[in-house]
Design a protein around this motif. Structure first.
Motif, short mmCIF file in Angstrom:
data_model
loop_
_atom_site.label_atom_id
_atom_site.label_comp_id
_atom_site.label_asym_id
_atom_site.label_seq_id
_atom_site.Cartn_x
_atom_site.Cartn_y
_atom_site.Cartn_z
N ALA A 72 0.80 -1.23 0.00
CA ALA A 72 0.00 0.00 0.00
C ALA A 72 0.83 1.28 0.00
CB ALA A 72 -0.93 0.01 1.22
N ASN A 73 2.12 1.17 0.12
CA ASN A 73 3.00 2.34 0.17
C ASN A 73 2.99 3.05 -1.19
OD1 ASN A 73 5.11 4.16 0.31
ND2 ASN A 73 6.48 2.76 1.39
N PRO A 74 2.49 4.28 -1.24
CA PRO A 74 2.39 4.98 -2.52
C PRO A 74 3.75 5.34 -3.13
CG PRO A 74 1.68 6.41 -0.73
CD PRO A 74 1.94 5.05 -0.13
N ALA A 75 4.80 5.29 -2.34
CA ALA A 75 6.13 5.61 -2.86
C ALA A 75 6.72 4.47 -3.69
CB ALA A 75 7.07 5.95 -1.70
N LEU A 76 6.10 3.31 -3.66
CA LEU A 76 6.63 2.15 -4.38
C LEU A 76 6.23 2.18 -5.85
CD1 LEU A 76 5.81 -0.70 -1.84
CD2 LEU A 76 8.01 0.43 -2.19
N SER A 77 7.06 1.57 -6.66
CA SER A 77 6.71 1.40 -8.08
C SER A 77 5.70 0.26 -8.19
CB SER A 77 7.96 1.05 -8.88
OG SER A 77 8.42 -0.25 -8.54
N ASP A 78 5.06 0.16 -9.34
CA ASP A 78 4.13 -0.94 -9.58
C ASP A 78 4.82 -2.29 -9.45
OD1 ASP A 78 2.02 0.80 -9.94
OD2 ASP A 78 2.09 0.71 -12.14
N ALA A 79 6.03 -2.39 -9.93
CA ALA A 79 6.79 -3.65 -9.85
C ALA A 79 7.08 -4.01 -8.39
CB ALA A 79 8.09 -3.54 -10.63
N GLU A 80 7.45 -3.01 -7.60
CA GLU A 80 7.72 -3.28 -6.18
C GLU A 80 6.44 -3.71 -5.45
OE1 GLU A 80 11.39 -0.30 -5.07
OE2 GLU A 80 9.42 0.61 -5.48
N ARG A 81 5.34 -3.06 -5.76
CA ARG A 81 4.06 -3.44 -5.15
C ARG A 81 3.66 -4.85 -5.56
NH1 ARG A 81 0.90 1.68 -6.48
NH2 ARG A 81 2.09 3.03 -5.17
N SER A 82 3.84 -5.16 -6.82
CA SER A 82 3.52 -6.50 -7.32
C SER A 82 4.35 -7.55 -6.59
CB SER A 82 3.77 -6.56 -8.82
OG SER A 82 3.44 -7.82 -9.31
N GLN A 83 5.61 -7.27 -6.40
CA GLN A 83 6.47 -8.20 -5.66
C GLN A 83 5.98 -8.33 -4.22
OE1 GLN A 83 10.66 -7.26 -5.64
NE2 GLN A 83 11.09 -8.79 -4.08
N GLY A 84 5.61 -7.22 -3.60
CA GLY A 84 5.10 -7.25 -2.23
C GLY A 84 3.84 -8.10 -2.12
N VAL A 85 2.95 -7.99 -3.10
CA VAL A 85 1.72 -8.79 -3.10
C VAL A 85 2.07 -10.27 -3.22
CG1 VAL A 85 -0.34 -9.37 -4.44
CG2 VAL A 85 0.20 -6.99 -3.98
N GLU A 86 2.97 -10.60 -4.13
CA GLU A 86 3.35 -12.01 -4.32
C GLU A 86 3.97 -12.58 -3.05
OE1 GLU A 86 2.40 -14.01 -6.75
OE2 GLU A 86 1.34 -12.26 -7.54
N GLU A 87 4.83 -11.81 -2.40
CA GLU A 87 5.45 -12.28 -1.15
C GLU A 87 4.38 -12.52 -0.09
OE1 GLU A 87 9.65 -9.80 -1.63
OE2 GLU A 87 8.05 -8.99 -0.39
N LEU A 88 3.44 -11.61 -0.01
CA LEU A 88 2.36 -11.72 0.96
C LEU A 88 1.49 -12.95 0.69
CD1 LEU A 88 0.92 -10.47 3.38
CD2 LEU A 88 -0.29 -8.98 1.78
N LEU A 89 1.12 -13.14 -0.56
CA LEU A 89 0.29 -14.29 -0.92
C LEU A 89 1.01 -15.61 -0.65
CD1 LEU A 89 -1.36 -13.00 -4.21
CD2 LEU A 89 -2.43 -13.24 -1.95
N GLU A 90 2.28 -15.66 -0.94
CA GLU A 90 3.05 -16.88 -0.69
C GLU A 90 3.10 -17.19 0.81
OE1 GLU A 90 5.18 -20.34 -1.16
OE2 GLU A 90 4.07 -19.18 -2.65
N ALA A 91 3.30 -16.18 1.62
CA ALA A 91 3.32 -16.39 3.08
C ALA A 91 1.95 -16.87 3.57
CB ALA A 91 3.71 -15.09 3.79
N ILE A 92 0.89 -16.29 3.05
CA ILE A 92 -0.46 -16.71 3.46
C ILE A 92 -0.73 -18.14 3.02
CG2 ILE A 92 -2.92 -16.28 3.07
CD1 ILE A 92 -2.17 -13.25 2.98
N ARG A 93 -0.32 -18.48 1.81
CA ARG A 93 -0.51 -19.86 1.33
C ARG A 93 0.21 -20.85 2.23
NH1 ARG A 93 1.27 -17.94 -3.71
NH2 ARG A 93 -0.50 -17.03 -4.78
N ARG A 94 1.43 -20.56 2.57
CA ARG A 94 2.21 -21.46 3.45
C ARG A 94 1.58 -21.56 4.82
NH1 ARG A 94 8.56 -21.31 2.44
NH2 ARG A 94 8.50 -21.39 0.17
N TYR A 95 1.11 -20.44 5.33
CA TYR A 95 0.52 -20.42 6.67
C TYR A 95 -0.78 -21.18 6.70
CZ TYR A 95 -0.89 -18.59 11.18
OH TYR A 95 -1.29 -18.47 12.49
N SER A 96 -1.50 -21.17 5.60
CA SER A 96 -2.82 -21.81 5.54
C SER A 96 -2.75 -23.32 5.45
CB SER A 96 -3.60 -21.28 4.33
OG SER A 96 -3.83 -19.91 4.47
N LYS A 97 -1.60 -23.85 5.12
CA LYS A 97 -1.48 -25.32 4.96
C LYS A 97 -1.49 -26.03 6.29
CE LYS A 97 0.77 -25.44 0.56
NZ LYS A 97 1.85 -25.95 -0.23
#
Length: 91
Positions: free
Chosen positions: A66-91
């Motif tokens: 959500a940090n507006p100072a980030l580029s779209d690529a950085e935000r996309s990477q942040g989303v992917e990292e977050l989703l991967e952590a949630i997937r692992r945690y949900s198992k």
């Protein structure tokens, strides 16, 4: 992850409390405590771990998605990292 450093002491306190809860579960199992009491200890430990995870997820989302100072690529990477952590945690 500089944003975790600002919260480091609080997070470490939580982890130490969780470690104490895990030790209480271990003691309960070793001492053949009543299974209901042991279940409550495990449930409390799980709740504490969930709270820690929630806090770190929120920090990550605010800083790396959500940090507006980030580029779209950085935000996309942040989303992917977050989703991967949630997937692992949900198992």
């Amino acid at each position: 992850m500089g944003h975790i450093a600002s919260n480091k002491d609080d997070l470490l306190k939580r982890v130490k409390r969780i470690a104490g809860q895990i030790q209480a579960v271990e003691r309960a199992l070793e001492s053949d405590h009543d299974c209901a009491k042991t279940l409550h200890l495990v449930a409390a430990t799980r709740g504490a771990i969930n709270g820690l995870m929630d806090e770190i997820i929120e920090d990550h989302a605010r800083e790396h998605v959500a940090n507006p100072a980030l580029s779209d690529a950085e935000r996309s990477q942040g989303v992917e990292e977050l989703l991967e952590a949630i997937r692992r945690y949900s198992k």
